[in-house]
Design an enzyme around this catalytic site. Structure first.
Site, PDB file in Angstrom:
ATOM      1  N   TYR A   1     -21.268 -30.188  64.314  1.00 53.42           N
ATOM      2  CA  TYR A   1     -21.801 -30.529  65.583  1.00 53.42           C
ATOM      3  C   TYR A   1     -20.335 -29.191  66.516  1.00 53.42           C
ATOM      4  O   TYR A   1     -19.146 -29.579  66.019  1.00 53.42           O
ATOM      5  CB  TYR A   1     -21.268 -31.317  66.784  1.00 53.42           C
ATOM      6  CG  TYR A   1     -22.228 -33.150  65.888  1.00 53.42           C
ATOM      7  CD1 TYR A   1     -23.693 -32.527  66.178  1.00 53.42           C
ATOM      8  CD2 TYR A   1     -21.926 -33.693  64.683  1.00 53.42           C
ATOM      9  CE1 TYR A   1     -25.035 -33.559  65.237  1.00 53.42           C
ATOM     10  CE2 TYR A   1     -23.344 -34.754  63.862  1.00 53.42           C
ATOM     11  CZ  TYR A   1     -24.571 -34.202  64.565  1.00 53.42           C
ATOM     12  OH  TYR A   1     -25.823 -35.430  63.769  1.00 53.42           O
ATOM     13  N   SER A   2     -21.403 -28.362  66.872  1.00 56.08           N
ATOM     14  CA  SER A   2     -20.156 -27.495  67.880  1.00 56.08           C
ATOM     15  C   SER A   2     -19.949 -28.345  68.396  1.00 56.08           C
ATOM     16  O   SER A   2     -20.531 -28.767  69.492  1.00 56.08           O
ATOM     17  CB  SER A   2     -21.035 -26.325  68.583  1.00 56.08           C
ATOM     18  OG  SER A   2     -21.774 -25.943  67.101  1.00 56.08           O
TER      19      SER A   2
ATOM     20  N   CYS B   1     -26.413 -18.540  68.725  1.00 56.67           N
ATOM     21  CA  CYS B   1     -26.571 -20.508  68.239  1.00 56.67           C
ATOM     22  C   CYS B   1     -27.698 -21.196  68.790  1.00 56.67           C
ATOM     23  O   CYS B   1     -28.672 -20.548  69.881  1.00 56.67           O
ATOM     24  CB  CYS B   1     -25.267 -20.957  68.970  1.00 56.67           C
ATOM     25  SG  CYS B   1     -25.629 -22.393  68.509  1.00 56.67           S
TER      26      CYS B   1
ATOM     27  N   TYR C   1     -28.970 -24.041  62.639  1.00 57.54           N
ATOM     28  CA  TYR C   1     -28.962 -24.233  62.058  1.00 57.54           C
ATOM     29  C   TYR C   1     -30.444 -25.535  62.407  1.00 57.54           C
ATOM     30  O   TYR C   1     -31.197 -24.377  63.281  1.00 57.54           O
ATOM     31  CB  TYR C   1     -28.025 -25.543  62.455  1.00 57.54           C
ATOM     32  CG  TYR C   1     -27.811 -25.437  64.082  1.00 57.54           C
ATOM     33  CD1 TYR C   1     -28.391 -27.243  64.390  1.00 57.54           C
ATOM     34  CD2 TYR C   1     -26.795 -24.899  64.636  1.00 57.54           C
ATOM     35  CE1 TYR C   1     -28.092 -27.058  66.122  1.00 57.54           C
ATOM     36  CE2 TYR C   1     -26.498 -25.389  66.454  1.00 57.54           C
ATOM     37  CZ  TYR C   1     -27.223 -26.308  66.306  1.00 57.54           C
ATOM     38  OH  TYR C   1     -26.991 -26.384  67.743  1.00 57.54           O
TER      39      TYR C   1
ATOM     40  N   GLU D   1     -24.624 -18.577  65.201  1.00 56.86           N
ATOM     41  CA  GLU D   1     -24.878 -20.575  64.210  1.00 56.86           C
ATOM     42  C   GLU D   1     -26.031 -21.048  64.488  1.00 56.86           C
ATOM     43  O   GLU D   1     -26.221 -20.918  65.922  1.00 56.86           O
ATOM     44  CB  GLU D   1     -23.563 -20.742  65.160  1.00 56.86           C
ATOM     45  CG  GLU D   1     -22.939 -22.255  64.243  1.00 56.86           C
ATOM     46  CD  GLU D   1     -21.304 -22.217  63.867  1.00 56.86           C
ATOM     47  OE1 GLU D   1     -20.714 -21.758  62.854  1.00 56.86           O
ATOM     48  OE2 GLU D   1     -21.511 -23.367  64.869  1.00 56.86           O
TER      49      GLU D   1
HETATM   50  P1  FAD Z   1     -30.704 -36.263  59.191  1.00 50.05           P
HETATM   51  O1  FAD Z   1     -30.936 -37.448  58.623  1.00 50.05           O
HETATM   52  O2  FAD Z   1     -30.317 -35.113  58.209  1.00 50.05           O
HETATM   53  O3  FAD Z   1     -31.908 -35.464  59.032  1.00 50.05           O
HETATM   54  C1  FAD Z   1     -33.379 -36.527  58.511  1.00 50.05           C
HETATM   55  C2  FAD Z   1     -34.695 -35.539  58.392  1.00 50.05           C
HETATM   56  O4  FAD Z   1     -34.533 -34.686  59.822  1.00 50.05           O
HETATM   57  C3  FAD Z   1     -34.403 -34.867  57.462  1.00 50.05           C
HETATM   58  O5  FAD Z   1     -35.880 -34.399  56.672  1.00 50.05           O
HETATM   59  C4  FAD Z   1     -34.359 -33.382  57.755  1.00 50.05           C
HETATM   60  O6  FAD Z   1     -34.595 -31.820  57.621  1.00 50.05           O
HETATM   61  C5  FAD Z   1     -34.323 -33.433  59.228  1.00 50.05           C
HETATM   62  N1  FAD Z   1     -33.959 -32.682  60.790  1.00 50.05           N
HETATM   63  C6  FAD Z   1     -32.625 -32.215  61.137  1.00 50.05           C
HETATM   64  N2  FAD Z   1     -32.221 -31.757  61.429  1.00 50.05           N
HETATM   65  C7  FAD Z   1     -33.519 -31.789  62.062  1.00 50.05           C
HETATM   66  C8  FAD Z   1     -33.711 -30.524  63.513  1.00 50.05           C
HETATM   67  N3  FAD Z   1     -32.929 -30.560  63.974  1.00 50.05           N
HETATM   68  N4  FAD Z   1     -34.594 -30.880  63.773  1.00 50.05           N
HETATM   69  C9  FAD Z   1     -36.423 -31.241  62.865  1.00 50.05           C
HETATM   70  N5  FAD Z   1     -35.543 -31.820  62.363  1.00 50.05           N
HETATM   71  C10 FAD Z   1     -34.359 -32.153  61.502  1.00 50.05           C
HETATM   72  N6  FAD Z   1     -27.178 -30.314  65.851  1.00 50.05           N
HETATM   73  C11 FAD Z   1     -26.568 -30.922  66.827  1.00 50.05           C
HETATM   74  O7  FAD Z   1     -27.079 -31.787  67.459  1.00 50.05           O
HETATM   75  N7  FAD Z   1     -25.675 -30.653  67.864  1.00 50.05           N
HETATM   76  C12 FAD Z   1     -24.842 -29.448  67.616  1.00 50.05           C
HETATM   77  O8  FAD Z   1     -24.487 -28.724  68.412  1.00 50.05           O
HETATM   78  C13 FAD Z   1     -25.085 -29.128  66.108  1.00 50.05           C
HETATM   79  N8  FAD Z   1     -24.058 -27.718  65.887  1.00 50.05           N
HETATM   80  C14 FAD Z   1     -24.288 -27.552  64.495  1.00 50.05           C
HETATM   81  C15 FAD Z   1     -23.642 -26.401  63.978  1.00 50.05           C
HETATM   82  C16 FAD Z   1     -23.817 -26.120  62.584  1.00 50.05           C
HETATM   83  C17 FAD Z   1     -22.786 -25.046  62.267  1.00 50.05           C
HETATM   84  C18 FAD Z   1     -24.919 -26.947  61.386  1.00 50.05           C
HETATM   85  C19 FAD Z   1     -25.026 -26.476  60.195  1.00 50.05           C
HETATM   86  C20 FAD Z   1     -25.368 -28.442  62.287  1.00 50.05           C
HETATM   87  C21 FAD Z   1     -25.235 -28.223  63.679  1.00 50.05           C
HETATM   88  N9  FAD Z   1     -25.901 -29.147  63.858  1.00 50.05           N
HETATM   89  C22 FAD Z   1     -25.818 -29.678  65.535  1.00 50.05           C
HETATM   90  C23 FAD Z   1     -27.557 -29.974  63.274  1.00 50.05           C
HETATM   91  C24 FAD Z   1     -26.412 -31.674  62.682  1.00 50.05           C
HETATM   92  O9  FAD Z   1     -25.853 -30.756  62.046  1.00 50.05           O
HETATM   93  C25 FAD Z   1     -27.144 -32.813  62.235  1.00 50.05           C
HETATM   94  O10 FAD Z   1     -28.367 -32.411  60.978  1.00 50.05           O
HETATM   95  C26 FAD Z   1     -28.108 -33.033  63.056  1.00 50.05           C
HETATM   96  O11 FAD Z   1     -27.594 -33.506  64.035  1.00 50.05           O
HETATM   97  C27 FAD Z   1     -29.253 -34.224  61.986  1.00 50.05           C
HETATM   98  O12 FAD Z   1     -28.519 -34.862  61.445  1.00 50.05           O
HETATM   99  P2  FAD Z   1     -29.297 -35.820  61.583  1.00 50.05           P
HETATM  100  O13 FAD Z   1     -28.341 -37.186  60.313  1.00 50.05           O
HETATM  101  O14 FAD Z   1     -29.310 -37.074  62.808  1.00 50.05           O
HETATM  102  O15 FAD Z   1     -30.088 -35.743  60.507  1.00 50.05           O
END
Ligand code: FAD
Ligand code: A2P
Length: 416
Positions: free
Chosen positions: A205-206, A374, A416, A414
Site C-alpha cells: 500500500y502506498s 499512480c 497495480y 506505480e
Molecule cells: P486479494 O485477496 O489479493 O484478491 C482477491 C481477488 O480480487 C483476486 O482475484 C484479485 O485478482 C482481485 N483483485 C485484487 N485487487 C483488485 C482490485 N484493486 N480491483 C479488482 N480486483 C482486484 N491498494 C490500495 O487499496 N491502496 C493502495 O495505495 C495500493 N497501493 C499499491 C501499490 C503497489 C505498488 C501495488 C503493487 C499494489 C497496491 N495496492 C493498493 C493493491 C494492494 O496491494 C492489494 O492488491 C489490494 O488491496 C487487493 O488485495 P486483497 O488482499 O484485498 O485482495
C-alpha cells in the site's frame, strides 16, 4: 547451473519483476511468482525493481534437473540446495564462474541500455529517483522481522452512497523507528492462511502522508485502502487484506514490512514542479507529496507549481475530495476526470491532459518538473500516449523527451 528462483515466503506479488523481465521468463499463477529456467538468461533486469529482495535467489542444480515452473507454483518455501553428485563439484565451480561472467555481461548490457534510454528497456518510467531526492530507507522491516504498528484511525473517505468503500487508515509506530518518504509504500500481512494452509502473503500500500507524519512530528503514517469486493472480471470476491484493513478498529495491531521503494520519490527543491496523474487509490502518494509541499509552502520553503489530474467514476467516489477542493487554486491546479457522472460525458485523465496540453507543455519544458502516475494499470499506456500528444503539439519529438525524462528520474509510474 545456478537456477534463478523467487522466494514465495517473502514475495509480495507486486508484479514488478514480471514487468521488468525483457524476455518473459517470469510468470505467476494465483499463488506464486516463478522463473522459467529454460528462458531466464540471468540478465538481472528484475533485481533492482523487486521491493523486498525475494527475487534474489540462486540455487545450484543439475541443468537437466532444474525445477520446472509447475513445481515452483506449488512451493510454500524455497527448497534447500542439494549436494551435487561426486566428481561434479569441480565442474560446477568452473560453471559458476562462467555463469557469473554471463550474468555480469547481462547486467552490463542492462546497465548500458539504462544509460542509453534511462532505465531497463521494458520500463516506461525512470529506474532512478530525481537527483535532488532525499535518500530513502528501504526494507528496515522484513518478512522475518516485521514491525508492529497500532491503528490510531480508520475512516471511510468516499461518500456513504458511493459504491467504492475507500478508507484512510492511520498507523502509529510508537517508539519504533519507521522513517519514510513520500512515494514509498509499506506491505501489510493479513492474519490467517490461504486455502493451502500457508500464511497469507503481505500486500503493498502506498503511503498517503508526508515524511514528518500524518500528524506532524508524530511517528505515524497513513494509507488509502479500497475494499476489494469484486475481482477484475466483476465477480464477487472478498479481498483478503483490503477487507481486513478496512475493518480494523483503533487500538488493533498490524504487522508491517518496509519501507519499500527507492525511485518514486519527490524532488527536494523549493522550485520543483509536480505533475501528478492518478486514479482512485493512486491518489495516496499524490496526497503525501501535496501535503509535504503545503507544509513547506507555509514557511516559503516550497514555491513550485502543482498540477493534478485525478480520475474517478463520480465525484462521490473521489477519495479526499473535500480536503482536496479546499486547497487554494494558486497552490494546486486540480483537474477532475469523471467517467460515470450522470449527465456528463465520460472523461479519463488522459482526455484532460490533452485538453490542458498548452499548460502541461509549459510545465514540462521546465527542467525541474517531475511526473508521477499512480493507479490503475490501464492508465499507464493512456497517460503515456497523452504525454506524447502534448509533447508533439509543443513541436518536440516524444522519443527524445521521453528518454530525457527517464534518464533524469523525472517520470515515475506505480500502477497495480
Ligand atoms: P486479494 O485477496 O489479493 O484478491 C482477491 C481477488 O480480487 C483476486 O482475484 C484479485 O485478482 C482481485 N483483485 C485484487 N485487487 C483488485 C482490485 N484493486 N480491483 C479488482 N480486483 C482486484 N491498494 C490500495 O487499496 N491502496 C493502495 O495505495 C495500493 N497501493 C499499491 C501499490 C503497489 C505498488 C501495488 C503493487 C499494489 C497496491 N495496492 C493498493 C493493491 C494492494 O496491494 C492489494 O492488491 C489490494 O488491496 C487487493 O488485495 P486483497 O488482499 O484485498 O485482495
Ligand atoms: P471507468 O468508469 O471506465 O471504470 P476505479 O474506480 O475502478 O478505481 O477507477 C478509477 C477511474 O479510472 C474510473 O473513472 C475509471 O473509469 C478510470 N479508468 C478505467 N480504466 C482507465 C484507463 N485505462 N485509463 C484511465 N482511466 C481509467
Amino acid at each position: 547451473m545456478k537456477q534463478h528462483l523467487i522466494d514465495p515466503e517473502i514475495c509480495i506479488r507486486c508484479n514488478s519483476c514480471e514487468e521488468a523481465c525483457p524476455i518473459d521468463a517470469i510468470t505467476h499463477d494465483a499463488s506464486n511468482y516463478v522463473v522459467r529456467p529454460d528462458v531466464c538468461r540471468s540478465c538481472m533486469a528484475c533485481l533492482p525493481v523487486c521491493p523486498t529482495g525475494a527475487i534474489d535467489n540462486w540455487i545450484r542444480v543439475l541443468a537437466d534437473e532444474a525445477y520446472p515452473i509447475e513445481e515452483q507454483f506449488g512451493w510454500s518455501a524455497l527448497p534447500e540446495e542439494q549436494p551435487l553428485p561426486e566428481g561434479l563439484e569441480e565442474d560446477a565451480a568452473d560453471e559458476d564462474g562462467a555463469q557469473a561472467a554471463r550474468a555480469a555481461d547481462g547486467a552490463g548490457q542492462a546497465a548500458e541500455e539504462s544509460v542509453l534510454d534511462g532505465t531497463p528497456s521494458t520500463s516506461a518510467g525512470s529506474g532512478v529517483p530525481p537527483w535532488s531526492a532525499a535518500h530513502p530507507y528501504v526494507n528496515l522491516y522484513t518478512h522475518q522481522h516485521a514491525a508492529t504498528a497500532t491503528v490510531v484511525g480508520n475512516y471511510r473517505i468516499t461518500e456513504d452512497s458511493a459504491e467504492s468503500d475507500i478508507h484512510h487508515i492511520v498507523l502509529d509506530f510508537g517508539r519504533l523507528p519507521f522513517p519514510v518518504l513520500e512515494g514509498q509504500s509499506v506491505a501489510i500481512f493479513p492474519p490467517g492462511e490461504d486455502a493451502r494452509g500457508r500464511p497469507y502473503h503481505a500486500r503493498q500500500y502506498s503511503i498517503a502522508s508526508p515524511r514528518d507524519g500524518e500528524r506532524p512530528r508524530y511517528n505515524n503514517l497513513s494509507i488509502t485502502v479500497k475494499r476489494v469486493t469484486r475481482d477484475y472480471d466483476g465477480r464477487a470476491v472478498r479481498g483478503v487484506c483490503s477487507n481486513y484493513l478496512c475493518d480494523l478498529h483503533r487500538g488493533d495491531s498490524v504487522r508491517v514490512i518496509g519501507p519499500l521503494g527507492s525511485t518514486f520519490l519527490m524532488p527536494n527543491l523549493a522550485e520543483a514542479n509536480l505533475l501528478m496523474i492518478c486514479t482512485g487509490t493512486g491518489s495516496a502518494p499524490m496526497r503525501a507529496m501535496t501535503e509535504r509541499c503545503r507544509r513547506l509552502a507555509r514557511t516559503d520553503e516550497y514555491r513550485g507549481r502543482l498540477m493534478l489530474f485525478f480520475g474517478a467514476r463520480t465525484q462521490r467516489e473521489l477519495p479526499y475530495f473535500g480536503p482536496l477542493m479546499r486547497l487554494p487554486k494558486d497552490f494546486i491546479d486540480i483537474n477532475l476526470a469523471l467517467s460515470r457522472e450522470p449527465g456528463q460525458p465520460k472523461r479519463y485523465v488522459q482526455d484532460l491532459l490533452r485538453e490542458r496540453a498548452e499548460d502541461v507543455w509549459a510545465l514540462l519544458q521546465q527542467p525541474e518538473t517531475h511526473i508521477y502516475v499512480c493507479g490503475l494499470k490501464g492508465m499507464e499506456l493512456g497517460s503515456l500516449d497523452a504525454l506524447r500528444s502534448v509533447v508533439e503539439a509543443g513541436g518536440q519529438r516524444w522519443p527524445d523527451v521521453h528518454a530525457e525524462l527517464k534518464a533524469q528520474g523525472r517520470l515515475h509510474f506505480e500502477t497495480y
